[in-house]
Every structure is written in structure tokens, then in C-alpha cells.
Motif scaffolding. Structure first.
Motif, PDB file in Angstrom:
ATOM      1  N   THR A  59      -3.592 130.481  20.364  1.00 11.68           N
ATOM      2  CA  THR A  59      -4.868 131.171  20.147  1.00 11.68           C
ATOM      3  C   THR A  59      -5.183 131.254  18.662  1.00 11.68           C
ATOM      4  O   THR A  59      -6.321 131.030  18.244  1.00 11.68           O
ATOM      5  CB  THR A  59      -4.821 132.583  20.759  1.00 11.68           C
ATOM      6  OG1 THR A  59      -4.563 132.467  22.161  1.00 11.68           O
ATOM      7  CG2 THR A  59      -6.120 133.326  20.542  1.00 11.68           C
ATOM      8  N   ILE A  60      -4.172 131.565  17.854  1.00 13.08           N
ATOM      9  CA  ILE A  60      -4.384 131.632  16.409  1.00 13.08           C
ATOM     10  C   ILE A  60      -4.844 130.278  15.886  1.00 13.08           C
ATOM     11  O   ILE A  60      -5.801 130.189  15.107  1.00 13.08           O
ATOM     12  CB  ILE A  60      -3.105 132.102  15.677  1.00 13.08           C
ATOM     13  CG1 ILE A  60      -2.802 133.557  16.037  1.00 13.08           C
ATOM     14  CG2 ILE A  60      -3.240 131.923  14.169  1.00 13.08           C
ATOM     15  CD1 ILE A  60      -1.431 134.042  15.580  1.00 13.08           C
ATOM     16  N   LYS A  61      -4.183 129.206  16.307  1.00 11.61           N
ATOM     17  CA  LYS A  61      -4.571 127.857  15.859  1.00 11.61           C
ATOM     18  C   LYS A  61      -6.007 127.540  16.271  1.00 11.61           C
ATOM     19  O   LYS A  61      -6.783 127.003  15.471  1.00 11.61           O
ATOM     20  CB  LYS A  61      -3.619 126.813  16.438  1.00 11.61           C
ATOM     21  CG  LYS A  61      -2.247 126.830  15.820  1.00 11.61           C
ATOM     22  CD  LYS A  61      -1.314 125.853  16.515  1.00 11.61           C
ATOM     23  CE  LYS A  61       0.104 125.995  16.012  1.00 11.61           C
ATOM     24  NZ  LYS A  61       1.036 125.117  16.715  1.00 11.61           N
ATOM     25  N   GLN A  62      -6.378 127.877  17.499  1.00  8.60           N
ATOM     26  CA  GLN A  62      -7.748 127.628  17.958  1.00  8.60           C
ATOM     27  C   GLN A  62      -8.753 128.417  17.133  1.00  8.60           C
ATOM     28  O   GLN A  62      -9.804 127.884  16.748  1.00  8.60           O
ATOM     29  CB  GLN A  62      -7.885 127.996  19.442  1.00  8.60           C
ATOM     30  CG  GLN A  62      -7.167 127.051  20.363  1.00  8.60           C
ATOM     31  CD  GLN A  62      -7.109 127.558  21.797  1.00  8.60           C
ATOM     32  OE1 GLN A  62      -7.478 128.686  22.089  1.00  8.60           O
ATOM     33  NE2 GLN A  62      -6.623 126.710  22.690  1.00  8.60           N
ATOM     34  N   GLN A 103     -13.180 128.436  12.698  1.00  8.66           N
ATOM     35  CA  GLN A 103     -13.730 129.216  11.590  1.00  8.66           C
ATOM     36  C   GLN A 103     -14.535 128.324  10.651  1.00  8.66           C
ATOM     37  O   GLN A 103     -14.097 127.241  10.286  1.00  8.66           O
ATOM     38  CB  GLN A 103     -12.603 129.870  10.784  1.00  8.66           C
ATOM     39  CG  GLN A 103     -11.868 130.950  11.512  1.00  8.66           C
ATOM     40  CD  GLN A 103     -12.749 132.151  11.769  1.00  8.66           C
ATOM     41  OE1 GLN A 103     -13.459 132.617  10.883  1.00  8.66           O
ATOM     42  NE2 GLN A 103     -12.704 132.644  12.993  1.00  8.66           N
ATOM     43  N   PRO A 104     -15.720 128.791  10.263  1.00  6.75           N
ATOM     44  CA  PRO A 104     -16.471 128.016   9.265  1.00  6.75           C
ATOM     45  C   PRO A 104     -15.767 128.079   7.911  1.00  6.75           C
ATOM     46  O   PRO A 104     -15.177 129.091   7.569  1.00  6.75           O
ATOM     47  CB  PRO A 104     -17.830 128.705   9.193  1.00  6.75           C
ATOM     48  CG  PRO A 104     -17.698 129.992   9.925  1.00  6.75           C
ATOM     49  CD  PRO A 104     -16.426 129.972  10.711  1.00  6.75           C
ATOM     50  N   TYR A 105     -15.814 126.991   7.199  1.00  6.14           N
ATOM     51  CA  TYR A 105     -15.203 126.915   5.886  1.00  6.14           C
ATOM     52  C   TYR A 105     -16.321 126.765   4.873  1.00  6.14           C
ATOM     53  O   TYR A 105     -17.139 125.850   4.953  1.00  6.14           O
ATOM     54  CB  TYR A 105     -14.259 125.711   5.821  1.00  6.14           C
ATOM     55  CG  TYR A 105     -13.692 125.448   4.445  1.00  6.14           C
ATOM     56  CD1 TYR A 105     -14.142 124.378   3.686  1.00  6.14           C
ATOM     57  CD2 TYR A 105     -12.730 126.280   3.898  1.00  6.14           C
ATOM     58  CE1 TYR A 105     -13.639 124.136   2.429  1.00  6.14           C
ATOM     59  CE2 TYR A 105     -12.228 126.052   2.645  1.00  6.14           C
ATOM     60  CZ  TYR A 105     -12.677 124.979   1.903  1.00  6.14           C
ATOM     61  OH  TYR A 105     -12.192 124.741   0.648  1.00  6.14           O
ATOM     62  N   LYS A 106     -16.377 127.677   3.916  1.00  2.00           N
ATOM     63  CA  LYS A 106     -17.422 127.632   2.894  1.00  2.00           C
ATOM     64  C   LYS A 106     -16.866 126.961   1.646  1.00  2.00           C
ATOM     65  O   LYS A 106     -15.887 127.400   1.084  1.00  2.00           O
ATOM     66  CB  LYS A 106     -17.915 129.026   2.560  1.00  2.00           C
ATOM     67  CG  LYS A 106     -18.707 129.645   3.682  1.00  2.00           C
ATOM     68  CD  LYS A 106     -19.325 130.942   3.248  1.00  2.00           C
ATOM     69  CE  LYS A 106     -20.143 131.504   4.385  1.00  2.00           C
ATOM     70  NZ  LYS A 106     -20.930 132.625   3.961  1.00  2.00           N
ATOM     71  N   SER A 107     -17.524 125.888   1.243  1.00  2.00           N
ATOM     72  CA  SER A 107     -17.141 125.178   0.039  1.00  2.00           C
ATOM     73  C   SER A 107     -18.400 124.794  -0.718  1.00  2.00           C
ATOM     74  O   SER A 107     -19.266 124.108  -0.182  1.00  2.00           O
ATOM     75  CB  SER A 107     -16.349 123.927   0.423  1.00  2.00           C
ATOM     76  OG  SER A 107     -16.083 123.160  -0.709  1.00  2.00           O
ATOM     77  N   ASN A 108     -18.515 125.252  -1.937  1.00  2.00           N
ATOM     78  CA  ASN A 108     -19.687 124.950  -2.770  1.00  2.00           C
ATOM     79  C   ASN A 108     -20.993 125.312  -2.078  1.00  2.00           C
ATOM     80  O   ASN A 108     -21.972 124.581  -2.124  1.00  2.00           O
ATOM     81  CB  ASN A 108     -19.714 123.469  -3.174  1.00  2.00           C
ATOM     82  CG  ASN A 108     -18.501 123.108  -3.994  1.00  2.00           C
ATOM     83  OD1 ASN A 108     -17.993 123.935  -4.756  1.00  2.00           O
ATOM     84  ND2 ASN A 108     -18.026 121.903  -3.837  1.00  2.00           N
TER      85      ASN A 108
END
Length: 148
Positions: free
Chosen positions: A127-130, A135-140
Motif C-alpha cells: 500500500t505504501i508503494k502504491q 503522488q504528484p511530484y513537483k519539479s520546477n
């Protein structure tokens, strides 16, 4: 009494801690066998995220754990013998695979106990891996979503 349990212990979480604290309540010494990446690969689709040595180091840091040892083959009799287990704790998904039947026969012949426990419903490594993968990843300033 020496209690022995085994697992992958990848992404250590509260379910693992609850299991280990329960195991410790059964005896004076808690020994934990940790599956190598090769062992995990033999029965799960993915290898652990955390390397074996680091998984073992995290377990050693827990006050309820007294002994941590790796296992490199999918069998449990040698670990039970090595630690002198009086009680072997298994999960609810324990089946009738040859390695499970072998340790059951060994423990029965030695007058030792097997205790089966239900998994903690609060969380799991899967569940943690899923959750991490979605999760969205914010970059720049842009959102990137990891695909699984």
C-alpha cells in the motif's frame, strides 16, 4: 523462550512494529530472519526497495528485536535451529508450500510452537508503494505523476 519470525521488512511501518512487539511479548528473546532480495524475488513480483543490509540495520535499532539474521534460501528450519527457536511466528497467508511444511514438521518433532497472526490492517508495504507511485511530484513548478 526464544521467538523467531521471518519476513522481508521492506519499508518498515507500524504493521511491522506491531508484529514484532507481539512476538517479543511471547518470549525473552526475539530473533528476526530477513529475506534476501533473491529469496523475495522467488515469491514476489518485485524486489525490496530497501537493500537487505539497511532493512537489517533498521530492525536492529528496534528495542523489541534482539537478533537479526538474513536468510538466502526459502526455508526456515535452519533459522529455527540457528537461534534455538521455541516459538515460530507466521503470518495469516501461511500456506502448504514445501518450505512451510518442512518447518512445521521440524517444530512439531522438537515439541516447539507455531503461532499464526493476522496482518495489521492499518498499512502494508504494498500500500505504501502504491501511494508513493500515485503522488504528484513537483519539479520546477510542473506536476509530474509517477506511473506504475
Amino acid at each position: 523462550m526464544i521467538v523467531y519470525t521471518v519476513g522481508t521488512f521492506d519499508l518498515l511501518h507500524v504493521g511491522h512494529v506491531a508484529l514484532l512487539e507481539y512476538c517479543k511479548s511471547l518470549g525473552a528473546v526475539l530473533a528476526v530472519g530477513v529475506a534476501s532480495d533473491e529469496v523475495v524475488r522467488s515469491y514476489k513480483p518485485n524486489v525490496p526497495v530497501i537493500p537487505l543490509e539497511q532493512r537489517m540495520e533498521m530492525l536492529r535499532a528496534l528495542r523489541c528485536v534482539d537478533i537479526v539474521l538474513p536468510y538466502y534460501e526459502l526455508e526456515y528450519v535452519s533459522g529455527c535451529k540457528e537461534v534455538g527457536a521455541d516459538i515460530f511466528v507466521i503470518g495469516e497467508d501461511w500456506g502448504s508450500q514445501p518450505h512451510n511444511v518442512a518447518v512445521e514438521a521440524y517444530l512439531e518433532s522438537e515439541g516447539k510452537q507455531i503461532r499464526q497472526v493476522a496482518y495489521n490492517p492499518r498499512t502494508s508495504s504494498s500500500t505504501i508503494k502504491q501511494n508513493v507511485m500515485t503522488q504528484p511530484y513537483k519539479s520546477n513548478g510542473s506536476n509530474v505523476v509517477f506511473a506504475s
